[in-house]
Scaffold this active site. Structure first.
Site, short mmCIF file in Angstrom:
data_model
loop_
_atom_site.label_atom_id
_atom_site.label_comp_id
_atom_site.label_asym_id
_atom_site.label_seq_id
_atom_site.Cartn_x
_atom_site.Cartn_y
_atom_site.Cartn_z
N PHE A 122 36.46 15.98 39.92
CA PHE A 122 35.17 16.19 39.25
C PHE A 122 35.40 17.00 37.99
O PHE A 122 36.11 18.01 38.01
CB PHE A 122 34.20 16.93 40.17
CG PHE A 122 32.91 17.28 39.49
CD1 PHE A 122 31.91 16.33 39.35
CD2 PHE A 122 32.70 18.54 38.96
CE1 PHE A 122 30.72 16.63 38.70
CE2 PHE A 122 31.51 18.86 38.31
CZ PHE A 122 30.52 17.90 38.18
N ALA A 123 34.77 16.59 36.88
CA ALA A 123 35.02 17.28 35.61
C ALA A 123 33.73 17.57 34.86
O ALA A 123 33.04 16.64 34.42
CB ALA A 123 35.93 16.42 34.74
N THR A 125 33.75 21.17 33.23
CA THR A 125 34.16 22.29 32.39
C THR A 125 34.84 21.85 31.09
O THR A 125 35.63 20.91 31.08
CB THR A 125 35.14 23.20 33.18
OG1 THR A 125 34.50 23.61 34.38
CG2 THR A 125 35.55 24.42 32.38
N GLY A 130 32.06 26.92 30.25
CA GLY A 130 32.57 27.28 31.59
C GLY A 130 31.37 27.60 32.46
O GLY A 130 30.76 26.72 33.07
N PHE A 155 40.68 22.48 32.72
CA PHE A 155 40.85 23.08 34.06
C PHE A 155 40.42 22.15 35.19
O PHE A 155 39.73 22.58 36.13
CB PHE A 155 40.03 24.38 34.20
CG PHE A 155 40.38 25.50 33.28
CD1 PHE A 155 41.60 25.55 32.61
CD2 PHE A 155 39.49 26.56 33.07
CE1 PHE A 155 41.91 26.61 31.77
CE2 PHE A 155 39.80 27.62 32.24
CZ PHE A 155 41.00 27.64 31.59
N ASP A 239 25.77 22.72 45.15
CA ASP A 239 25.07 23.21 46.34
C ASP A 239 25.77 22.73 47.61
O ASP A 239 25.83 23.44 48.61
CB ASP A 239 23.60 22.73 46.37
CG ASP A 239 22.73 23.51 45.40
OD1 ASP A 239 23.20 24.50 44.83
OD2 ASP A 239 21.56 23.09 45.21
N GLN A 336 48.65 45.46 51.80
CA GLN A 336 48.77 46.91 52.05
C GLN A 336 49.43 47.17 53.42
O GLN A 336 50.29 48.04 53.55
CB GLN A 336 47.38 47.55 52.00
CG GLN A 336 47.39 49.06 51.97
CD GLN A 336 47.94 49.62 50.66
OE1 GLN A 336 48.02 48.93 49.67
NE2 GLN A 336 48.38 50.86 50.69
N GLU A 363 33.83 26.95 40.70
CA GLU A 363 32.53 26.45 41.20
C GLU A 363 31.43 27.50 41.04
O GLU A 363 30.60 27.70 41.93
CB GLU A 363 32.64 25.93 42.63
CG GLU A 363 33.39 24.62 42.65
CD GLU A 363 33.26 23.85 43.93
OE1 GLU A 363 32.24 23.96 44.62
OE2 GLU A 363 34.20 23.09 44.23
#
Ligand code: FAD
Length: 383
Positions: A122-123, A125, A130, A155, A239, A336, A363
């Site tokens: 899916f494109a 951006t 952005g 991206f 969504d 850690q 997303e």
């Protein structure tokens, strides 16, 4: 916690775990180093029909939905998030088609996607668009029988590897976001090529590339829905897909928690395993609690999606924001607990920490999604 899965849900979860343990685990570090797209693993996932987990049976799928998809993503991500996102992006590239595509489009593309013979992507951006997706510049100009697409998408996950792309472009520049439309573009279409492959902090075996359109002619029948529906379909898509990012985050956090427990039992300092120290136990207790809370929210949201409920922007954004923040905290705490070796590439937790960061970014960044949550709450007069 008991989540009362049905048979299909138990089956897909089990199959995904087996592939993750048997096929992904042995090559996880190597894939991260080489940054090679995990085609061999995609083949295993295809062989077990898992690409169709969320697709209706009439299009070759297993008849599941968002929850089945989330279970597969979570299990893969527990071992390797790069593999999980490569798998998940095919669903991202299919949702718009599934919800708004014509019967002819669905019959043409979905069975190949369900079989894993073709990956989707899916494109939306672009370099200047952005968070602000309303600022896209890629255009589709109408000509006799089709549209000419020009512009560059940035991206794009599975870029270059996928065969089928859902691309959001402007069919009417004068209308701003209301002038956007969704198109299906197949790899190999003249005028459609791939730009540079990004070198990333994490999820390194996944492919992230530019899509370049130079006078690319797509037939009229490749528009999904109608002209002007591009942003409505994108909002609906996110969504439905954001619980999947939540599932990726839960899987990552679960993997890091298990690695931390395992190490803490074995590592001896001051004559005792470090798991006997209360400071370490409290960290693990917090990690386990947060992972379970994130999981419960993601599953509840996925079930809401599957119920067919219409207004799910609030729940969807909450599940992604909460789970991704948990993944970042839990993977950082896992590093850690492992101390110095946690920082070394010989152990998996530094990769998990690098991989977790993207779940707070794509997303919809968590800042943008907090805007969405606040807006939705205000609509409900919550404040
Ligand atoms: C590895 C990877 C894979 C991706 N895959 C895909 C894909 O498959 N398809 C696709 O279309 N896109 C994809 N993306 C794009 C991704 O969705 C965007 O990067 C993301 O939405 C953020 O946009 P941006 O990078 O331009 O950041 P920007 O929008 O420039 O944001 C920069 C910072 O400003 C903050 N900010 C911006 N606006 C606001 C505001 N109004 N209020 C508060 N803070 C704000 C952001 O939260 C962020 O912290 C991918 C990105 C990456 C890194």
């Amino acid at each position: 916690m008991e989540y009362f899965f049905n048979d299909l849900q138990k089956t897909v979860k089990g199959m995904a775990r087996t592939i993750a343990e048997e096929k992904v685990l042995p090559v996880r570090a190597e894939l991260d180093e080489s940054e090679e797209f995990p085609w061999a693993i995609m083949k295993h996932l295809a062989d077990t029909d898992l690409f169709g987990a969320f697709l209706p049976e009439e299009y070759g799928g297993l008849g599941g939905g968002c929850l089945e998809l989330c279970l597969v993503i979570e299990e893969l991500s527990r071992v390797c998030s790069a593999v999980a996102v490569s798998y998940a992006s095919s669903s991202l590239g299919s949702f718009t088609l599934l919800e708004y595509g014509s019967e002819e489009q669905k019959r043409k593309y979905l069975p190949d996607i369900a079989r894993g013979e073709k990956l989707a992507a899916f494109a939306v951006t672009e370099a200047e668009a952005g968070s602000d997706i309303g600022n896209i510049k890629t255009t589709a100009s109408r000509i006799d029988g089709g549209y000419i697409i020009n512009g560059t998408k940035q991206f794009i996950t599975n870029g270059g590897e996928a065969d089928i792309y859902t691309v959001i472009v402007l069919t009417d520049r004068t209308k701003g976001p209301r002038g956007a439309s969704a198109f299906l573009v197949e790899k190999g279409t003249p005028g459609f090529s791939f730009g540079k492959k990004e070198k990333k902090m994490g999820i390194r075996a996944s492919a992230t590339r530019e899509l370049v359109f130079e006078d690319c002619l797509v037939p009229e029948k490749n528009i999904i829905g109608r002209e002007g529906m591009g942003f409505i379909t994108t909002v609906r898509l996110f969504d439905r897909s954001r619980p999947g990012i939540g599932a990726q985050a839960v899987g990552l956090a679960q993997g890091a928690l298990e690695a931390a427990v395992d190490y803490a039992k074995k590592r001896v300092q001051f004559g005792h395993p470090i798991i006997s120290f209360q400071a370490v136990q409290h960290m693990l207790a917090n990690m386990a609690t947060e992972v379970e809370a994130a999981r419960a929210l993601v599953y509840a949201t996925a079930r809401t999606v599957d119920s067919g409920a219409k207004n799910i922007g609030l729940e969807s954004a909450m599940s992604k924001v909460f789970a991704s923040d948990v993944a970042m905290r839990v993977t950082t705490d896992a590093v850690q607990i492992l101390g110095g070796v946690g920082y070394m590439r010989d152990y998996p937790v530094e990769k998990m920490m690098r991989d977790a960061k993207i779940t707070q970014i794509y997303e919809g960044t968590n800042e943008i999604l907090r805007n969405v949550i606040a807006l939705e709450l205000r609509k409900k007069k919550a404040f």
